[in-house]
Motif scaffolding. Structure first.
Motif, PDB file in Angstrom:
ATOM      1  N   GLU A 106      -4.839   2.545  -2.535  1.00  0.00           N
ATOM      2  CA  GLU A 106      -5.409   1.344  -1.948  1.00  0.00           C
ATOM      3  C   GLU A 106      -4.365   0.223  -1.933  1.00  0.00           C
ATOM      4  O   GLU A 106      -3.431   0.206  -2.725  1.00  0.00           O
ATOM      5  CB  GLU A 106      -6.641   0.898  -2.739  1.00  0.00           C
ATOM      6  N   ARG A 107      -4.580  -0.707  -1.020  1.00  0.00           N
ATOM      7  CA  ARG A 107      -3.698  -1.871  -0.974  1.00  0.00           C
ATOM      8  C   ARG A 107      -3.884  -2.711  -2.227  1.00  0.00           C
ATOM      9  O   ARG A 107      -5.009  -2.894  -2.695  1.00  0.00           O
ATOM     10  CB  ARG A 107      -4.000  -2.695   0.271  1.00  0.00           C
ATOM     11  N   GLN A 158       0.849  -1.183   0.000  1.00  0.00           N
ATOM     12  CA  GLN A 158       0.000   0.000   0.000  1.00  0.00           C
ATOM     13  C   GLN A 158       0.889   1.240   0.000  1.00  0.00           C
ATOM     14  O   GLN A 158       1.639   1.471   0.953  1.00  0.00           O
ATOM     15  CB  GLN A 158      -0.932   0.019   1.205  1.00  0.00           C
TER      16      GLN A 158
END
Length: 118
Positions: free
Chosen positions: A44-45, A39
């Protein structure tokens, strides 16, 4: 309680290499896949690479194909991510995770920071 502990992060120059390690306290029947996620700040991851724990099947995100290699050593309860030809855009917190394949992971490490300087 399953624990995953990452190590090997740090700061390197673009073009350099790092190897991340993730030690797993124990394997459970639900841990069919393990993987690395990352991330970046403000993003976003995302998945980076995964591996089937009971074989050698792997998956890589297109952004790391040919540069990163995921591997595992069951004797050492350790998952690895060899990262070569690193780019500034690889800068992120990297997380080790384990769980079922094709669904959200059940277990996560706390993460380790990788910073690539240009």
């Amino acid at each position: 309680q399953v624990q995953l502990v990452e190590s090997g992060g740090g700061t390197v120059q673009a073009g350099g290499s790092l190897r991340l390690s993730c030690v797993v306290s124990e394997y459970t029947d639900s841990m069919q896949c393990m993987g690395w996620f990352r991330q970046a700040p403000g993003k976003e991851r995302e998945g980076v690479a995964t591996i089937y724990t009971r074989g050698s099947s792997t998956w890589y995100d297109d952004s790391v194909k040919g540069r990163f290699t995921i591997s595992q050593d069951h004797a050492k309860n350790t998952l690895y991510l060899q990262m070569n030809a690193l780019r500034p855009e690889d800068t992120a917190m990297y997380y080790c995770a384990a769980g079922g394949c094709g669904r959200p992971m059940d277990y996560w490490g706390k993460g380790i920071l990788v910073t690539i300087s240009s």
